[in-house]
Design a protein around this motif. Sequence first.
Motif, PDB file in Angstrom:
ATOM      1  N   GLY A 194     -15.915  25.922   5.786  1.00 53.29           N
ATOM      2  CA  GLY A 194     -15.848  25.289   7.097  1.00 53.29           C
ATOM      3  C   GLY A 194     -16.979  25.629   8.041  1.00 53.29           C
ATOM      4  N   GLY A 195     -17.896  26.521   7.665  1.00 51.48           N
ATOM      5  CA  GLY A 195     -19.025  26.847   8.529  1.00 51.48           C
ATOM      6  C   GLY A 195     -20.110  25.793   8.452  1.00 51.48           C
ATOM      7  N   ILE A 196     -20.802  25.566   9.563  1.00 51.54           N
ATOM      8  CA  ILE A 196     -21.902  24.603   9.617  1.00 51.54           C
ATOM      9  C   ILE A 196     -23.190  25.366   9.900  1.00 51.54           C
ATOM     10  CG2 ILE A 196     -22.844  22.564  10.745  1.00 51.54           C
ATOM     11  CD1 ILE A 196     -20.042  21.731  11.488  1.00 51.54           C
ATOM     12  N   PHE A 197     -24.239  25.086   9.101  1.00 52.45           N
ATOM     13  CA  PHE A 197     -25.492  25.817   9.204  1.00 52.45           C
ATOM     14  C   PHE A 197     -26.674  24.867   9.232  1.00 52.45           C
ATOM     15  CE2 PHE A 197     -22.412  28.039   6.487  1.00 52.45           C
ATOM     16  CZ  PHE A 197     -22.159  29.156   7.259  1.00 52.45           C
ATOM     17  N   HIS A 198     -27.630  25.149  10.093  1.00 50.30           N
ATOM     18  CA  HIS A 198     -28.886  24.406  10.114  1.00 50.30           C
ATOM     19  C   HIS A 198     -29.808  24.954   9.037  1.00 50.30           C
ATOM     20  CE1 HIS A 198     -28.748  21.857  13.762  1.00 50.30           C
ATOM     21  NE2 HIS A 198     -27.794  22.713  14.115  1.00 50.30           N
ATOM     22  N   LEU A 199     -30.325  24.101   8.184  1.00 45.22           N
ATOM     23  CA  LEU A 199     -31.263  24.518   7.146  1.00 45.22           C
ATOM     24  C   LEU A 199     -32.676  24.018   7.422  1.00 45.22           C
ATOM     25  CD1 LEU A 199     -29.122  23.985   3.899  1.00 45.22           C
ATOM     26  CD2 LEU A 199     -29.237  25.970   5.428  1.00 45.22           C
ATOM     27  N   SER A 200     -32.897  23.401   8.577  1.00 46.55           N
ATOM     28  CA  SER A 200     -34.224  22.908   8.945  1.00 46.55           C
ATOM     29  C   SER A 200     -34.458  23.196  10.417  1.00 46.55           C
ATOM     30  CB  SER A 200     -34.340  21.400   8.666  1.00 46.55           C
ATOM     31  OG  SER A 200     -33.408  20.685   9.472  1.00 46.55           O
ATOM     32  N   ALA A 201     -35.697  22.960  10.862  1.00 49.85           N
ATOM     33  CA  ALA A 201     -36.046  23.138  12.273  1.00 49.85           C
ATOM     34  C   ALA A 201     -36.497  21.801  12.849  1.00 49.85           C
ATOM     35  CB  ALA A 201     -37.153  24.179  12.424  1.00 49.85           C
ATOM     36  N   ASP A 202     -36.268  21.599  14.137  1.00 50.94           N
ATOM     37  CA  ASP A 202     -36.699  20.385  14.819  1.00 50.94           C
ATOM     38  C   ASP A 202     -38.043  20.669  15.493  1.00 50.94           C
ATOM     39  OD1 ASP A 202     -37.058  18.109  16.346  1.00 50.94           O
ATOM     40  OD2 ASP A 202     -34.943  17.922  16.865  1.00 50.94           O
ATOM     41  N   HIS A 203     -39.089  19.971  15.054  1.00 47.53           N
ATOM     42  CA  HIS A 203     -40.423  20.183  15.611  1.00 47.53           C
ATOM     43  C   HIS A 203     -40.780  19.129  16.647  1.00 47.53           C
ATOM     44  CE1 HIS A 203     -41.065  22.400  11.611  1.00 47.53           C
ATOM     45  NE2 HIS A 203     -41.034  23.304  12.564  1.00 47.53           N
ATOM     46  N   ARG A 204     -39.789  18.593  17.315  1.00 47.22           N
ATOM     47  CA  ARG A 204     -40.027  17.680  18.427  1.00 47.22           C
ATOM     48  C   ARG A 204     -40.403  18.516  19.654  1.00 47.22           C
ATOM     49  NH1 ARG A 204     -35.711  12.944  19.557  1.00 47.22           N
ATOM     50  NH2 ARG A 204     -36.027  12.763  17.305  1.00 47.22           N
ATOM     51  N   LEU A 205     -41.510  18.188  20.297  1.00 49.71           N
ATOM     52  CA  LEU A 205     -42.015  19.010  21.393  1.00 49.71           C
ATOM     53  C   LEU A 205     -41.041  19.078  22.561  1.00 49.71           C
ATOM     54  CD1 LEU A 205     -45.754  17.920  21.316  1.00 49.71           C
ATOM     55  CD2 LEU A 205     -44.880  20.200  20.841  1.00 49.71           C
ATOM     56  N   GLU A 206     -40.279  18.022  22.742  1.00 48.15           N
ATOM     57  CA  GLU A 206     -39.354  17.969  23.869  1.00 48.15           C
ATOM     58  C   GLU A 206     -38.340  19.099  23.822  1.00 48.15           C
ATOM     59  OE1 GLU A 206     -38.238  16.383  27.444  1.00 48.15           O
ATOM     60  OE2 GLU A 206     -39.787  15.495  26.155  1.00 48.15           O
ATOM     61  N   PRO A 235     -15.169  15.256  -4.929  1.00 47.49           N
ATOM     62  CA  PRO A 235     -15.995  15.973  -3.955  1.00 47.49           C
ATOM     63  C   PRO A 235     -15.149  16.912  -3.113  1.00 47.49           C
ATOM     64  CG  PRO A 235     -16.480  13.621  -3.943  1.00 47.49           C
ATOM     65  CD  PRO A 235     -15.269  13.806  -4.780  1.00 47.49           C
ATOM     66  N   PRO A 236     -15.748  18.007  -2.631  1.00 47.86           N
ATOM     67  CA  PRO A 236     -14.999  18.954  -1.809  1.00 47.86           C
ATOM     68  C   PRO A 236     -14.573  18.295  -0.508  1.00 47.86           C
ATOM     69  CG  PRO A 236     -17.342  19.452  -1.715  1.00 47.86           C
ATOM     70  CD  PRO A 236     -17.154  18.393  -2.775  1.00 47.86           C
ATOM     71  N   LEU A 237     -13.381  18.661  -0.052  1.00 46.18           N
ATOM     72  CA  LEU A 237     -12.861  18.091   1.177  1.00 46.18           C
ATOM     73  C   LEU A 237     -12.631  19.224   2.165  1.00 46.18           C
ATOM     74  CD1 LEU A 237     -10.177  15.729  -0.408  1.00 46.18           C
ATOM     75  CD2 LEU A 237     -12.567  15.226   0.104  1.00 46.18           C
ATOM     76  N   PRO A 238     -13.679  19.662   2.892  1.00 44.87           N
ATOM     77  CA  PRO A 238     -13.508  20.762   3.838  1.00 44.87           C
ATOM     78  C   PRO A 238     -12.469  20.383   4.887  1.00 44.87           C
ATOM     79  CG  PRO A 238     -15.834  20.255   3.501  1.00 44.87           C
ATOM     80  CD  PRO A 238     -15.037  19.149   2.870  1.00 44.87           C
ATOM     81  N   PRO A 239     -11.580  21.293   5.233  1.00 45.39           N
ATOM     82  CA  PRO A 239     -10.540  20.975   6.210  1.00 45.39           C
ATOM     83  C   PRO A 239     -11.139  20.780   7.594  1.00 45.39           C
ATOM     84  CG  PRO A 239     -10.555  23.329   5.721  1.00 45.39           C
ATOM     85  CD  PRO A 239     -11.509  22.689   4.774  1.00 45.39           C
ATOM     86  N   PRO A 240     -10.589  19.870   8.396  1.00 45.50           N
ATOM     87  CA  PRO A 240     -11.072  19.711   9.775  1.00 45.50           C
ATOM     88  C   PRO A 240     -10.945  21.029  10.510  1.00 45.50           C
ATOM     89  CG  PRO A 240      -9.577  17.936   9.163  1.00 45.50           C
ATOM     90  CD  PRO A 240      -9.507  18.937   8.070  1.00 45.50           C
ATOM     91  N   LYS A 241     -11.963  21.316  11.324  1.00 45.56           N
ATOM     92  CA  LYS A 241     -11.973  22.612  11.976  1.00 45.56           C
ATOM     93  C   LYS A 241     -12.673  22.492  13.313  1.00 45.56           C
ATOM     94  CE  LYS A 241     -13.140  27.448  11.062  1.00 45.56           C
ATOM     95  NZ  LYS A 241     -13.687  28.369  10.093  1.00 45.56           N
ATOM     96  N   LYS A 242     -12.057  23.019  14.382  1.00 47.99           N
ATOM     97  CA  LYS A 242     -12.705  23.013  15.678  1.00 47.99           C
ATOM     98  C   LYS A 242     -13.703  24.154  15.703  1.00 47.99           C
ATOM     99  CE  LYS A 242      -8.939  20.921  18.307  1.00 47.99           C
ATOM    100  NZ  LYS A 242      -8.016  21.084  19.461  1.00 47.99           N
ATOM    101  N   LEU A 243     -14.946  23.827  16.059  1.00 50.94           N
ATOM    102  CA  LEU A 243     -16.009  24.814  15.995  1.00 50.94           C
ATOM    103  C   LEU A 243     -16.498  25.149  17.400  1.00 50.94           C
ATOM    104  CD1 LEU A 243     -17.882  23.161  13.035  1.00 50.94           C
ATOM    105  CD2 LEU A 243     -16.320  25.091  12.942  1.00 50.94           C
ATOM    106  N   GLY A 244     -16.796  26.417  17.620  1.00 51.97           N
ATOM    107  CA  GLY A 244     -17.274  26.841  18.926  1.00 51.97           C
ATOM    108  C   GLY A 244     -18.724  26.496  19.159  1.00 51.97           C
TER     109      GLY A 244
END
Length: 431
Positions: A158-170, A301-310
């Motif tokens: 259920g954890g969400i992780f960024h595996l990339s970076a946003d190189h938008r200057l804004e 396919p895996p079915l991750p349970p719905p989860k409220k994330l902080g």
Amino acid sequence: MSSKGEHQAIPLSVLLKRELANEKIERPEIFHGQANQSKKGEDFTFLKTECQRVLGDGVTTYSVFGLFDGHNGSAAAIYSKENLLNNVLSAVPPELNQDEWVAALPRALVAGFVKTDKDFQDKAQTSGTTVTFVIIEGWVVTVASVGDSRCILESAEGGIFHLSADHRLECNEEERERITTSGGEVGRLKTGGGTAIGPLRCWPGGLCLSRSIGDMDVGEFIVPVPYVKQVKLSSAGGRIVISSDGVWDALTPEMALECCRGMPPDSAASQIVKEAVQVKGLRDDTTCIVIDLQPPEKTTPPLPPPKKLGKGVFKSMFRKKSPEPSCQIDNEYSEPDVVEELFEEGSAWLSERLDTKYPICNVFKLFMCAVCQVEMKPREGISIHVGSSNSSKLRPWDGPFLCSSCQEKKEAMEGKRPSGGDGSQYSSGSE
């Protein structure tokens, strides 16, 4: 060992169960799907599963997925799609075992990105492309990215992780500081009356991204050096979503994952694109790749349970799954299943990214250019440490080495050569 005591014996049944489980889930099954709604025809994808690599004692397989979001034409995106993987693989030393090959990928990805950019610019074409490139070997996922396409992971826990970076200057203050420190300018487009409008851009050229492949007409401050992140998933697997900015301008990661929960990858990719277009309309090419990694004994396919994330869930924090053992013995001796971070580096400086701090650095050939792989005679190569501000720790006669051509490219990217344009006249950019 159990935390209850250093000398406490682990039941043989538990050890056998672990061994059997490890054998069954040594490699995940990979399912993928993609979807696209085109506005300009400048988004391209690369999907290659079951790539084979010969080891000393057999053959191993890996999978590669890439998303190339072109701008100012499609030439850079097409060229990168056709050449990037070969350039990355050419930078990996031969005859490595599986662990060494995985450890060599971050450095090889940097070299492959820079070589692809260098070779494309030799063609004197002015288009550019963002790139998000994913290599999956076993449970290890390695992601390299330039630009504003993104890759996220939802683990089975259920954890969400960024595996990339946003190189938008804004939205990237660090990249704005890098450009201005190197002598570039960052500002908005100016109207005839002097009013600043639109997103932040790099001048000369007016690109609103700080990293890309191509874009030879927008100055040396736009670099092809990728952010690289490498993680190892737990044996429960997870879902990876790679999308162009057409998706992320409309949806948050939570929204993208929630709208397709329970769907197989092909339907999930279509649903994410559909949701993004419904929110903002088809203003840009909108492309999505969904990849599911799961234990081979599963057929759906895996079915991750719905989860409220902080609010802090999108930080790079790798959390342990709460074990749910079937008996008390398993509870006492079970090992935590985690998403483990193996490598992360985002520096735009080649001297930092090709340095000897990389794993197994000794297997990279000394007299071969660390970027373009051309073989050099002794004393022909130029150390990446030449001109380094950290001269107290780095010695200019130490490798790795660059050929003269790649050294010129490195100096240009680091702002050590005068820009070819006047940054004071802000004109409309191409992205």
